[in-house]
Design a protein around this motif. Structure first.
Motif, mmCIF file in Angstrom:
data_model
loop_
_atom_site.group_PDB
_atom_site.id
_atom_site.type_symbol
_atom_site.label_atom_id
_atom_site.label_comp_id
_atom_site.label_asym_id
_atom_site.label_seq_id
_atom_site.Cartn_x
_atom_site.Cartn_y
_atom_site.Cartn_z
ATOM 1 N N PHE A 1 0.866 -1.288 -0.113
ATOM 2 C CA PHE A 1 0.038 0.091 0.102
ATOM 3 C C PHE A 1 0.881 1.272 0.016
ATOM 4 O O PHE A 1 2.121 1.223 0.404
ATOM 5 N N THR A 2 0.385 2.265 -0.530
ATOM 6 C CA THR A 2 1.026 3.501 -0.350
ATOM 7 C C THR A 2 0.853 4.511 0.951
ATOM 8 O O THR A 2 -0.348 4.238 1.381
ATOM 9 N N LEU A 3 1.910 5.108 1.439
ATOM 10 C CA LEU A 3 1.790 5.644 2.513
ATOM 11 C C LEU A 3 1.235 7.031 2.262
ATOM 12 O O LEU A 3 0.901 7.951 3.254
ATOM 13 N N ASP A 4 1.047 7.380 1.293
ATOM 14 C CA ASP A 4 0.764 9.027 0.986
ATOM 15 C C ASP A 4 -0.171 9.526 1.761
ATOM 16 O O ASP A 4 -0.416 10.714 2.079
ATOM 17 N N TYR A 5 -1.477 8.698 2.208
ATOM 18 C CA TYR A 5 -2.627 9.151 2.574
ATOM 19 C C TYR A 5 -2.463 8.952 3.952
ATOM 20 O O TYR A 5 -3.762 9.341 4.729
ATOM 21 N N TYR A 6 -1.432 8.505 4.811
ATOM 22 C CA TYR A 6 -1.636 8.217 6.086
ATOM 23 C C TYR A 6 -0.587 8.969 7.021
ATOM 24 O O TYR A 6 0.372 9.117 6.388
ATOM 25 N N ALA A 7 -1.052 9.432 7.980
ATOM 26 C CA ALA A 7 -0.265 9.782 9.118
ATOM 27 C C ALA A 7 0.467 8.717 9.603
ATOM 28 O O ALA A 7 -0.088 7.794 9.663
ATOM 29 N N SER B 1 2.152 13.978 9.680
ATOM 30 C CA SER B 1 1.171 13.956 8.711
ATOM 31 C C SER B 1 1.522 13.377 7.402
ATOM 32 O O SER B 1 2.649 13.252 6.951
ATOM 33 N N SER B 2 0.424 13.254 6.290
ATOM 34 C CA SER B 2 0.659 12.606 5.260
ATOM 35 C C SER B 2 1.533 13.230 4.271
ATOM 36 O O SER B 2 2.198 12.576 3.785
ATOM 37 N N ALA B 3 1.364 14.466 4.298
ATOM 38 C CA ALA B 3 2.258 15.274 3.359
ATOM 39 C C ALA B 3 3.363 15.814 4.122
ATOM 40 O O ALA B 3 4.259 16.340 3.436
ATOM 41 N N GLY B 4 3.626 15.444 5.456
ATOM 42 C CA GLY B 4 4.826 15.871 6.118
ATOM 43 C C GLY B 4 4.913 17.055 6.545
ATOM 44 O O GLY B 4 5.791 17.805 6.859
ATOM 45 N N LEU B 5 3.507 17.852 6.539
ATOM 46 C CA LEU B 5 3.689 19.319 6.749
ATOM 47 C C LEU B 5 3.461 19.527 8.284
ATOM 48 O O LEU B 5 3.697 20.612 9.101
ATOM 49 N N SER B 6 2.993 18.503 8.946
ATOM 50 C CA SER B 6 2.805 18.682 10.643
ATOM 51 C C SER B 6 3.488 17.498 10.979
ATOM 52 O O SER B 6 3.446 16.385 10.858
ATOM 53 N N THR B 7 4.337 17.823 12.508
ATOM 54 C CA THR B 7 4.940 16.876 13.112
ATOM 55 C C THR B 7 4.642 17.157 14.676
ATOM 56 O O THR B 7 4.419 18.309 14.872
#
Length: 125
Positions: A27-33, A52-58
């Motif tokens: 599966f792809t991790l793109d959509y998952y935190a 977060s999924s896009a890496g914008l929030s940690t």
């Protein structure tokens, strides 16, 4: 088969560094935190960090703030945990997990659907 596999653990001296990887297959991790957790001997599993999924929030748990850095490379379907200034109390099995949402929603384990098998980190002189 949906799978998360952690790697990069090992034995390191206090003050040293390790980088853990969490790779997904099936599966792809793109959509998952993605969250990192750890469990020390005789203790409950605890949340360490989340991205977060896009890496914008940690997010980081207090014991690791300023020492650990979480990041992700969605093109490689991999999340990383850079651990610096390691302490003996960081010794634990480290797990990554894919969350139910694209954003970090805390460390309640019911919020995470897929878990890896864990990688051992030992900090000792």
């Amino acid at each position: 088969q949906l799978q998360l596999v952690e790697s990069g653990g090992g034995l390191v001296q206090p003050g040293g560094s390790l980088r853990l990887s969490c790779a997904a297959s099936g599966f792809t991790l793109d959509y998952y935190a993605i969250g990192w957790f750890r469990q020390a001997p005789g203790k409950e599993r605890e949340g360490v960090s989340c991205i977060s999924s896009a890496g914008l929030s940690t997010n980081y748990a207090d014991p690791v703030k300023g020492r650990f850095t979480i990041s992700r490379d969605n093109a490689k379907n991999t999340v990383y945990l850079q651990m610096n200034s390691l302490k003996p109390e960081d010794t634990a099995v480290y797990y990554c997990a894919a969350g139910s949402y694209s954003y970090c929603s805390g460390y309640g384990e019911h919020r995470y659907n897929y878990w890896g098998q864990g990688t051992q980190v030992t900090v000792s002189s």
